[in-house]
Motif scaffolding. Structure first.
Motif, PDB file in Angstrom:
ATOM      1  N   PHE A 133      33.261  54.020  36.951  1.00 33.51           N
ATOM      2  CA  PHE A 133      33.278  54.053  38.421  1.00 33.51           C
ATOM      3  C   PHE A 133      34.710  54.259  38.897  1.00 33.51           C
ATOM      4  CE2 PHE A 133      29.031  52.958  39.981  1.00 33.51           C
ATOM      5  CZ  PHE A 133      28.405  52.814  38.755  1.00 33.51           C
ATOM      6  N   VAL A 177      35.971  54.492  42.570  1.00 36.55           N
ATOM      7  CA  VAL A 177      35.681  54.478  44.010  1.00 36.55           C
ATOM      8  C   VAL A 177      36.965  54.122  44.757  1.00 36.55           C
ATOM      9  CG1 VAL A 177      34.303  53.351  45.821  1.00 36.55           C
ATOM     10  CG2 VAL A 177      33.271  53.839  43.585  1.00 36.55           C
ATOM     11  N   TYR A 187      40.718  54.009  43.089  1.00 29.10           N
ATOM     12  CA  TYR A 187      40.578  53.963  41.625  1.00 29.10           C
ATOM     13  C   TYR A 187      40.440  55.350  40.997  1.00 29.10           C
ATOM     14  CZ  TYR A 187      40.366  48.868  41.356  1.00 29.10           C
ATOM     15  OH  TYR A 187      40.675  47.530  41.388  1.00 29.10           O
ATOM     16  N   ASP A 221      35.498  49.897  32.538  1.00 24.10           N
ATOM     17  CA  ASP A 221      36.434  49.893  33.666  1.00 24.10           C
ATOM     18  C   ASP A 221      37.317  51.130  33.555  1.00 24.10           C
ATOM     19  OD1 ASP A 221      35.485  47.433  34.476  1.00 24.10           O
ATOM     20  OD2 ASP A 221      37.453  46.457  34.493  1.00 24.10           O
ATOM     21  N   VAL A 222      37.666  51.717  34.702  1.00 24.94           N
ATOM     22  CA  VAL A 222      38.465  52.940  34.654  1.00 24.94           C
ATOM     23  C   VAL A 222      39.967  52.649  34.584  1.00 24.94           C
ATOM     24  CG1 VAL A 222      38.739  53.284  37.167  1.00 24.94           C
ATOM     25  CG2 VAL A 222      38.614  55.270  35.636  1.00 24.94           C
ATOM     26  N   ASP A 223      40.364  51.450  35.020  1.00 28.94           N
ATOM     27  CA  ASP A 223      41.809  51.183  35.108  1.00 28.94           C
ATOM     28  C   ASP A 223      42.347  50.729  33.751  1.00 28.94           C
ATOM     29  OD1 ASP A 223      40.177  48.886  35.549  1.00 28.94           O
ATOM     30  OD2 ASP A 223      41.924  47.767  36.261  1.00 28.94           O
ATOM     31  N   GLN A 256      31.423  37.785  39.821  1.00 33.97           N
ATOM     32  CA  GLN A 256      30.554  38.894  40.211  1.00 33.97           C
ATOM     33  C   GLN A 256      29.608  39.307  39.074  1.00 33.97           C
ATOM     34  OE1 GLN A 256      34.065  39.176  40.708  1.00 33.97           O
ATOM     35  NE2 GLN A 256      33.854  38.265  42.723  1.00 33.97           N
ATOM     36  N   GLU A 257      29.550  40.610  38.786  1.00 34.07           N
ATOM     37  CA  GLU A 257      28.572  41.093  37.789  1.00 34.07           C
ATOM     38  C   GLU A 257      28.866  40.547  36.401  1.00 34.07           C
ATOM     39  OE1 GLU A 257      31.339  42.395  38.168  1.00 34.07           O
ATOM     40  OE2 GLU A 257      31.769  43.969  36.715  1.00 34.07           O
ATOM     41  N   LYS A 262      47.933  46.537  37.700  1.00 32.35           N
ATOM     42  CA  LYS A 262      47.728  47.257  38.963  1.00 32.35           C
ATOM     43  C   LYS A 262      48.113  46.383  40.142  1.00 32.35           C
ATOM     44  CE  LYS A 262      42.736  46.287  39.053  1.00 32.35           C
ATOM     45  NZ  LYS A 262      42.291  45.905  37.719  1.00 32.35           N
ATOM     46  N   ARG A 312      42.734  48.062  45.926  1.00 33.29           N
ATOM     47  CA  ARG A 312      41.425  47.573  46.374  1.00 33.29           C
ATOM     48  C   ARG A 312      41.306  47.715  47.897  1.00 33.29           C
ATOM     49  NH1 ARG A 312      40.509  42.037  42.873  1.00 33.29           N
ATOM     50  NH2 ARG A 312      39.316  43.010  41.214  1.00 33.29           N
TER      51      ARG A 312
HETATM   52  C1  UD2 Z   1      37.516  42.132  36.112  1.00 36.16           C
HETATM   53  C2  UD2 Z   1      36.710  42.771  34.990  1.00 36.16           C
HETATM   54  C3  UD2 Z   1      35.775  43.789  35.581  1.00 36.16           C
HETATM   55  C4  UD2 Z   1      34.864  43.194  36.599  1.00 36.16           C
HETATM   56  C5  UD2 Z   1      35.681  42.466  37.641  1.00 36.16           C
HETATM   57  C6  UD2 Z   1      34.783  41.660  38.557  1.00 36.16           C
HETATM   58  C7  UD2 Z   1      38.252  42.754  33.126  1.00 36.16           C
HETATM   59  C8  UD2 Z   1      39.269  43.505  32.375  1.00 36.16           C
HETATM   60  N1  UD2 Z   1      37.674  43.417  34.132  1.00 36.16           N
HETATM   61  O1  UD2 Z   1      38.392  43.201  36.487  1.00 36.16           O
HETATM   62  O2  UD2 Z   1      34.992  44.372  34.557  1.00 36.16           O
HETATM   63  O3  UD2 Z   1      33.986  42.296  35.981  1.00 36.16           O
HETATM   64  O4  UD2 Z   1      36.631  41.586  37.060  1.00 36.16           O
HETATM   65  O5  UD2 Z   1      35.525  40.776  39.307  1.00 36.16           O
HETATM   66  O6  UD2 Z   1      37.931  41.630  32.810  1.00 36.16           O
HETATM   67  N2  UD2 Z   1      36.282  49.738  40.951  1.00 36.16           N
HETATM   68  C9  UD2 Z   1      36.436  50.868  41.744  1.00 36.16           C
HETATM   69  N3  UD2 Z   1      36.890  50.715  43.006  1.00 36.16           N
HETATM   70  C10 UD2 Z   1      37.215  49.509  43.536  1.00 36.16           C
HETATM   71  C11 UD2 Z   1      37.071  48.371  42.733  1.00 36.16           C
HETATM   72  C12 UD2 Z   1      36.599  48.510  41.445  1.00 36.16           C
HETATM   73  O7  UD2 Z   1      36.158  51.966  41.334  1.00 36.16           O
HETATM   74  O8  UD2 Z   1      37.648  49.454  44.702  1.00 36.16           O
HETATM   75  C13 UD2 Z   1      35.711  49.890  39.608  1.00 36.16           C
HETATM   76  C14 UD2 Z   1      36.714  50.454  38.621  1.00 36.16           C
HETATM   77  O9  UD2 Z   1      36.025  51.170  37.653  1.00 36.16           O
HETATM   78  C15 UD2 Z   1      37.320  49.201  38.016  1.00 36.16           C
HETATM   79  C16 UD2 Z   1      36.104  48.299  37.943  1.00 36.16           C
HETATM   80  O10 UD2 Z   1      35.332  48.617  39.099  1.00 36.16           O
HETATM   81  O11 UD2 Z   1      37.890  49.476  36.764  1.00 36.16           O
HETATM   82  C17 UD2 Z   1      36.418  46.802  37.909  1.00 36.16           C
HETATM   83  O12 UD2 Z   1      37.185  46.449  39.040  1.00 36.16           O
HETATM   84  P1  UD2 Z   1      38.654  45.861  38.899  1.00 36.16           P
HETATM   85  O13 UD2 Z   1      39.335  46.567  37.816  1.00 36.16           O
HETATM   86  O14 UD2 Z   1      39.318  45.859  40.221  1.00 36.16           O
HETATM   87  O15 UD2 Z   1      38.336  44.405  38.505  1.00 36.16           O
HETATM   88  P2  UD2 Z   1      39.284  43.366  37.706  1.00 36.16           P
HETATM   89  O16 UD2 Z   1      40.550  43.987  37.314  1.00 36.16           O
HETATM   90  O17 UD2 Z   1      39.363  42.090  38.449  1.00 36.16           O
END
Ligand code: UD2
Length: 375
Positions: free
Chosen positions: A139, A141, A144, A229-231, A320-321, A364, A370
Motif C-alpha cells: 500500500f 497511500v 507513502y 509495508d512499503v517504507d 490496529q490490524e 521516517k 502521515r
Molecule cells: C507498524 C507496523 C505496520 C502496521 C502499523 C499499524 C512495523 C514495522 N510496522 O508500522 O505493519 O501494523 O504499525 O499501526 O511493525 N500506509 C500508507 N499510507 C499511510 C499510512 C500507512 O500507505 O498514510 C501503508 C504503508 O504501506 C505503510 C503501512 O501502511 O508501510 C504501515 O504504516 P506505517 O508504516 O505508517 O506504520 P508503522 O510504521 O507504525
C-alpha cells in the motif's frame, strides 16, 4: 602380474642358456658367469616391473584427484550460477551447520527460520520446479508513494529474484508509481484505493482492500501471496525459505527480551483482538506476511471483519490490524515462523543473533508522511 613381452623373452633366453651350459657340462667358471648374468637380468626385470606398478598406481591416484578437483570446480561454478541457473543434484547437496544460539523450531514444531538453517541454493531450486506465481501486496497511500522506488528497486535485487513476481500496488495516486526496470517474469499491477484522512484508515484498510482484491482478481493470478509495508528496503536475499502455507515474522522488538505477559497484544476484552494475559506464543509484525493465497485470504478477511466489528462498537485495537493479526495467529498457527532478519528496522542496532538483515524498515518523519501525523 603383467610382465612385458620383451622382459619375458629375455628371461626365457637366459634360462635356456643356463640349461644349455648345464647340459653341455661347460666348465664351472662359465657356468657361474652365466648364472650371474641371469641373476642380473632377473633383478633388472623385477626392478622394471615394480616401477611399472608404482607408476600405474600413481597415475590412478592422479586421475582420482583430477576428478575431485573437477567436481569441486563444478560446485564452485554452480554456486556462482546460483538462483535460476542452479542444477543441484544429490552429489552437491550441502548440510547447513544450523544454529545453536537461537531457537530454530517453535513449540508446535514448525521451523523458525534463521540464516544458517537452510541452503539457499537448494531451497530455491526445489520450489523453482513448480514455478509458483508470487504476489506482493503493498500500500502506498498519500506521501507513502515516495517509498515505492526504493522498495521496488531493492526488491528486484533481493526478493525471490528468479521467481515470477507481481507487485500489487494499492495507491490513491497512480501517477506517482515510478517506472522501474523489472526482471524477467516480474510485473507491476496498480490498483486504485481511496485517499485517507487518517493513517489508521490505511492500515486497517489494507485488510479490507486485500480481501476485496483477492476475491476480484488476485485469486486467479497468484499461488503465494505476501503483504508488506512499503517504507522499507531489501538488503539481502529473501528466497523460497519464506514459503509455506502461512509464514509470519517475529517482531524485532519482542523476540527475545520480553516476557509473554508484556507483549503488546490488545488487552481490552471489549475488542475482538483481545488476548488474555497468559496466552500467546510470539508477537508478530504486520509489516511482512506470506503464504498460500487462500491462507492469506482467510487471514486478511478475518482481520477486516473483526476490525469492522470493533469499529461498530467504536473500538480501535491498540496496534490496529496488527492486533487482529496476532489474535488470528494465536489460534491459526503459522506453518513457518521467520526470524526478525525478515524485518529489522533502521531505528535499532543489529544484535549478534541477526546475522543477515534481509529487509529493514526505514526511519521516517511520521509528522510529515502521515496525513494526521502521530506516532
Ligand atoms: C507498524 C507496523 C505496520 C502496521 C502499523 C499499524 C512495523 C514495522 N510496522 O508500522 O505493519 O501494523 O504499525 O499501526 O511493525 N500506509 C500508507 N499510507 C499511510 C499510512 C500507512 O500507505 O498514510 C501503508 C504503508 O504501506 C505503510 C503501512 O501502511 O508501510 C504501515 O504504516 P506505517 O508504516 O505508517 O506504520 P508503522 O510504521 O507504525
Amino acid at each position: 602380474m603383467h610382465l612385458s613381452i620383451q622382459s619375458l623373452s629375455v628371461i626365457s633366453a637366459a634360462v635356456k642358456g643356463l640349461r644349455m651350459c648345464f647340459l653341455l657340462r661347460i666348465p664351472s667358471k662359465a657356468y657361474y658367469f652365466i648364472s650371474f648374468i641371469v641373476l642380473l637380468i632377473f633383478l633388472r626385470t623385477f626392478y622394471r616391473y615394480s616401477q611399472d606398478i608404482i607408476r600405474n598406481s600413481a597415475s590412478t591416484m592422479c586421475f582420482d584427484d583430477m576428478e575431485l578437483t573437477m567436481e569441486k570446480q563444478t560446485n564452485v561454478v554452480e554456486a556462482k550460477h546460483r538462483s535460476n541457473k542452479v542444477s543441484w543434484s544429490i552429489e552437491n547437496l550441502s548440510i547447513p551447520n544450523g544454529r545453536t544460539d537461537v531457537n530454530c523450531v517453535t513449540n508446535w514444531n514448525v521451523p523458525l527460520v534463521w540464516e544458517g538453517t537452510f541452503d539457499p541454493i537448494v531451497i530455491d531450486a526445489i520450489y523453482k520446479k513448480t514455478n509458483p506465481r508470487v504476489g506482493v501486496m503493498i500500500f502506498a497511500v498519500g506521501k507513502y508513494t515516495g517509498f515505492l522506488k526504493g522498495f521496488l528497486e531493492t526488491g528486484e535485487k533481493h526478493f525471490l529474484t528468479d521467481f515470477r513476481v507481481t507487485y500489487y500496488i494499492f495507491t490513491d495516486n497512480e501517477k506517482e508509481v515510478p517506472a522501474i526496470a523489472l526482471g524477467k517474469g516480474r510485473k507491476i499491477t496498480v490498483l486504485p484505493v481511496p485517499s485517507a484522512k487518517r493513517w489508521q484508515e490505511v492500515v486497517f484498510g489494507r485488510m479490507k482492500w486485500a480481501t476485496i482484491t483477492i476475491d476480484k482478481q488476485i485469486r486467479n493470478e497468484a499461488d503465494y501471496l505476501f503483504l508488506m509495508d512499503v517504507d522499507s528496503l531489501f538488503h539481502n536475499r529473501i528466497g523460497a525459505e519464506s514459503f509455506s502455507r502461512l509464514s509470519a515474522v517475529l517482531h524485532r522488538g519482542y523476540y527475545k527480551n520480553t516476557e509473554r505477559a508484556n507483549f503488546p497484544y490488545e488487552r481490552h476484552p471489549e475488542s475482538r483482538a483481545y488476548i488474555p494475559v497468559g496466552e500467546g506464543d510470539y508477537y508478530y509484525t504486520a509489516a511482512v506476511l506470506g503464504g498460500y493465497l487462500e491462507d492469506i485470504y482467510n487471514l486478511v478477511r478475518y482481520c477486516y471483519e473483526q476490525s469492522e466489528e470493533d469499529s461498530k462498537n467504536k473500538i480501535e485495537a491498540v496496534w490496529q490490524e496488527e492486533s487482529h493479526l496476532n489474535k488470528y495467529l494465536l489460534y491459526n498457527k503459522p506453518t513457518k515462523v521467520l526470524s526478525p532478519e525478515y524485518l529489522w528496522s533502521d531505528y535499532d542496532a543489529v544484535p549478534a543473533d541477526i546475522k543477515v538483515v534481509r529487509i529493514s524498515q526505514l526511519k521516517k518523519n511520521y509528522a510529515e508522511v502521515r496525513p494526521n501525523g502521530g506516532h
